[in-house]
Design a protein around this motif. Structure first.
Motif, PDB file in Angstrom:
ATOM      1  N   GLU A   1       0.373  -0.911  -0.094  1.00 15.48           N
ATOM      2  CA  GLU A   1      -0.179   0.132   0.067  1.00 15.48           C
ATOM      3  C   GLU A   1       0.962   1.382   0.252  1.00 15.48           C
ATOM      4  O   GLU A   1       0.590   1.957  -0.426  1.00 15.48           O
ATOM      5  N   TRP A   2       1.909   1.471   0.741  1.00 13.42           N
ATOM      6  CA  TRP A   2       3.146   2.521   0.778  1.00 13.42           C
ATOM      7  C   TRP A   2       3.761   2.472  -0.973  1.00 13.42           C
ATOM      8  O   TRP A   2       3.765   3.690  -1.096  1.00 13.42           O
TER       9      TRP A   2
ATOM     10  N   ARG B   1       0.770   4.183  -3.413  1.00 14.64           N
ATOM     11  CA  ARG B   1       1.038   5.110  -2.689  1.00 14.64           C
ATOM     12  C   ARG B   1       1.949   6.693  -3.599  1.00 14.64           C
ATOM     13  O   ARG B   1       2.000   7.200  -3.396  1.00 14.64           O
TER      14      ARG B   1
END
Length: 282
Positions: free
Chosen positions: A39-40, A43
């Protein structure tokens, strides 16, 4: 126009890995961007239909196999593997714990080995591909306070140099990238850990070195976005360089190392050359 390639980039959640993933996407390629927290990664890299963000802890061989398979399941192939994931355990050798020394090698060297081992069978089946390892000038030139890191990068250099002729018959190319100081996040607390001071003889130099590196953070001369764009350009070549010095400081390091080796070869040439067996019986 360069045909679309499929790139797999490790350590793409921050630093240089983000820039590499973004540059490949900007060039029209598909990118499998990996990191411990996908998820990092998603992003940081930004949304794109050509992006697949995956979990990959490079020290976990099962993760490496799963990431390679997921890349093929999504995009059908892998063309460029960029081994970028690394960390930095700094300190004088006597103060770096055996556990931290091994952890440095495990991530920076064996992590690269794990991912490459998972991807090579795919490249071999394709009879094409490029394996890139982001090394460092510390993989060519050792210096105080970097013994663990330099050991891991020297290992990467020797392994890649040996791998190159093994895989070349299958149309697989290799490229070592040796950056100097780039304005990435390598010197931040998230990426660099310092050995706990424990020996008075090193105390003064430790304090001075940490202060110097801390002050350098965010002021390094190299632009990681430009390096990422250069890698995309080099990957498109029919014959990419086996080693690429990244940055003017890296070029200087290459030149000095070459000069030093030549001087050392010449310094005791006669003694070196006199070490063969004398088979004449004289």
């Amino acid at each position: 126009m360069t045909p679309q390639q499929v790139w797999l980039v490790t350590g793409a959640g921050r630093g240089l890995g983000v820039h590499i993933a973004q540059a490949a996407l900007a060039a029209g390629h598909a990118v499998v961007a990996t990191g411990r927290r996908p998820e990092w990664v998603a992003r940081a890299v930004g949304a794109s239909e050509n992006l697949l963000a995956l979990k990959l802890d490079v020290t976990d061989r099962a993760d490496s196999q799963a990431a390679a398979q997921a890349a093929v399941d999504r995009f059908g192939r892998i063309d460029v593997l960029v081994n970028n994931a690394a960390n930095f355990k700094a300190g004088f050798f006597e103060e770096v714990t055996p556990e931290d020394f091994r952890a440095q090698i495990e991530t920076t060297f064996f992590g690269t080995v794990n991912v490459t081992r998972a991807v090579l069978p795919l490249l071999r089946a394709q009879r094409s591909g490029l394996v890139v390892a982001i090394s460092s000038t510390a993989g060519l030139v050792g210096d105080e306070f970097t013994s663990a890191y330099a050991a891991s990068k020297f290992a990467v250099e020797g392994w890649m140099e040996s791998l190159a002729p093994e895989v070349a018959p299958f149309g697989i190319r290799t490229m070592l990238v040796d950056p100097g100081f780039f304005r990435t996040e390598l010197l931040t607390p998230e990426s660099t850990s310092y050995a706990a001071p424990s020996i008075d003889d090193y105390a003064e130099r430790t304090e001075a070195t940490i202060a110097a590196w801390t002050s350098m953070n965010g002021k390094q001369p190299g632009d990681p976005a430009k390096l990422a764009a250069a890698l995309v350009r080099l990957a498109a070549l029919d014959e990419p360089p086996s080693r690429f010095p990244a940055g003017a400081d890296a070029v200087r390091a290459f030149e000095k190392k070459a000069a030093d080796l030549l001087a050392q070869a010449r310094a005791h040439r006669d003694l070196s050359a006199a070490l063969a067996f004398d088979d004449t019986g004289a």
